[in-house]
Design a protein around this motif. Sequence first.
Motif, PDB file in Angstrom:
ATOM      1  N   ALA A  73       0.880  -0.751  -0.071  1.00  0.00           N
ATOM      2  CA  ALA A  73       0.044  -0.019   0.091  1.00  0.00           C
ATOM      3  C   ALA A  73       0.632   1.150  -0.332  1.00  0.00           C
ATOM      4  O   ALA A  73       2.072   1.638   1.080  1.00  0.00           O
ATOM      5  CB  ALA A  73      -1.265   0.268   1.404  1.00  0.00           C
ATOM      6  N   PRO A  74       0.332   2.740  -0.550  1.00  0.00           N
ATOM      7  CA  PRO A  74       0.765   4.014  -0.524  1.00  0.00           C
ATOM      8  C   PRO A  74       1.035   3.718   0.984  1.00  0.00           C
ATOM      9  O   PRO A  74      -0.063   3.727   1.762  1.00  0.00           O
ATOM     10  CB  PRO A  74      -0.049   4.136  -1.735  1.00  0.00           C
ATOM     11  N   CYS A  75       1.618   4.826   1.031  1.00  0.00           N
ATOM     12  CA  CYS A  75       1.870   4.897   2.688  1.00  0.00           C
ATOM     13  C   CYS A  75       2.594   6.088   2.775  1.00  0.00           C
ATOM     14  O   CYS A  75       3.405   6.957   2.129  1.00  0.00           O
ATOM     15  CB  CYS A  75       2.879   3.926   3.398  1.00  0.00           C
ATOM     16  N   ILE A  99      -4.219   9.028   4.028  1.00  0.00           N
ATOM     17  CA  ILE A  99      -3.596   8.167   3.286  1.00  0.00           C
ATOM     18  C   ILE A  99      -3.877   6.740   4.286  1.00  0.00           C
ATOM     19  O   ILE A  99      -4.182   5.789   3.522  1.00  0.00           O
ATOM     20  CB  ILE A  99      -2.191   8.277   3.886  1.00  0.00           C
ATOM     21  N   ALA A 100      -4.596   6.729   6.002  1.00  0.00           N
ATOM     22  CA  ALA A 100      -5.569   5.547   5.646  1.00  0.00           C
ATOM     23  C   ALA A 100      -6.587   5.339   4.952  1.00  0.00           C
ATOM     24  O   ALA A 100      -6.949   4.425   5.429  1.00  0.00           O
ATOM     25  CB  ALA A 100      -4.901   5.543   7.268  1.00  0.00           C
ATOM     26  N   THR A 124       3.133  -1.880   4.290  1.00  0.00           N
ATOM     27  CA  THR A 124       3.311  -1.245   3.931  1.00  0.00           C
ATOM     28  C   THR A 124       5.309  -0.540   4.450  1.00  0.00           C
ATOM     29  O   THR A 124       6.027  -1.555   4.940  1.00  0.00           O
ATOM     30  CB  THR A 124       2.877   0.658   4.880  1.00  0.00           C
ATOM     31  N   CYS A 125       5.426   1.011   4.328  1.00  0.00           N
ATOM     32  CA  CYS A 125       7.037   0.949   4.928  1.00  0.00           C
ATOM     33  C   CYS A 125       6.924   1.744   5.538  1.00  0.00           C
ATOM     34  O   CYS A 125       7.311   3.120   5.353  1.00  0.00           O
ATOM     35  CB  CYS A 125       7.498   1.126   3.814  1.00  0.00           C
ATOM     36  N   ASN A 132      -0.674   0.759   9.357  1.00  0.00           N
ATOM     37  CA  ASN A 132      -0.576  -1.029   9.582  1.00  0.00           C
ATOM     38  C   ASN A 132      -1.948  -1.541  10.067  1.00  0.00           C
ATOM     39  O   ASN A 132      -3.167  -2.099   9.412  1.00  0.00           O
ATOM     40  CB  ASN A 132       0.160  -0.927  10.462  1.00  0.00           C
ATOM     41  N   GLN A 133      -1.407  -1.252  12.036  1.00  0.00           N
ATOM     42  CA  GLN A 133      -2.777  -2.213  12.552  1.00  0.00           C
ATOM     43  C   GLN A 133      -3.975  -2.021  11.878  1.00  0.00           C
ATOM     44  O   GLN A 133      -5.217  -3.114  12.099  1.00  0.00           O
ATOM     45  CB  GLN A 133      -2.238  -1.799  13.817  1.00  0.00           C
TER      46      GLN A 133
END
Length: 187
Positions: A73-75, A99-100, A124-125, A132-133
Amino acid sequence: MRQITPGSKTTQMVAKLNNKSLIVANEFSSSRIKMLHANLQRCGIKNVALTHFDAKVFGSWIPDTFDAILLDAPCSGEGTVRKDKLAMKNWDQQAIDSIALMQQGLIESAFHALKENGILIYSTCTLSHEENQDICQFLKSSYPDAVEFLSLTDLFSQADKTVTEEGFLHIWPQVYDSEGFFVADYS
């Protein structure tokens, strides 16, 4: 935005599958898809179909299609700050929240594009819980009877050092002397 050469995950999947499966690699960025195409050609890869769409369309356009999906995913990219000093330049809570919201749409689309009992890997990075979670929990709460988290505790030696309660890997740079990264596995 991170400046990573496109295609590393795609070429690794091709190698792991011994060039025997069709892989659909989608890249939304025009400049990155050109580099991805060049890298695939350079490696002699012929079993990858490239697409250039907003990935939110896959779930409605081709539902129940894929055996497995890797949603990289873009992050916000804060996990790349070691190699990209500008990674935090535009970082703020409002950007993360925006973004989320996009990531929620992407993961839901990926989920719908999967065949029943398919595998979804979300990565993601970034280091933020919201990207994330929280995204993983969003999918689980949206489809509680259809989503099961798979533990990544044994993915590699010492993975247990950064595994979350749910079984996700939340790679912290200080633990492995690496970039920050997140990965979750669903079935």
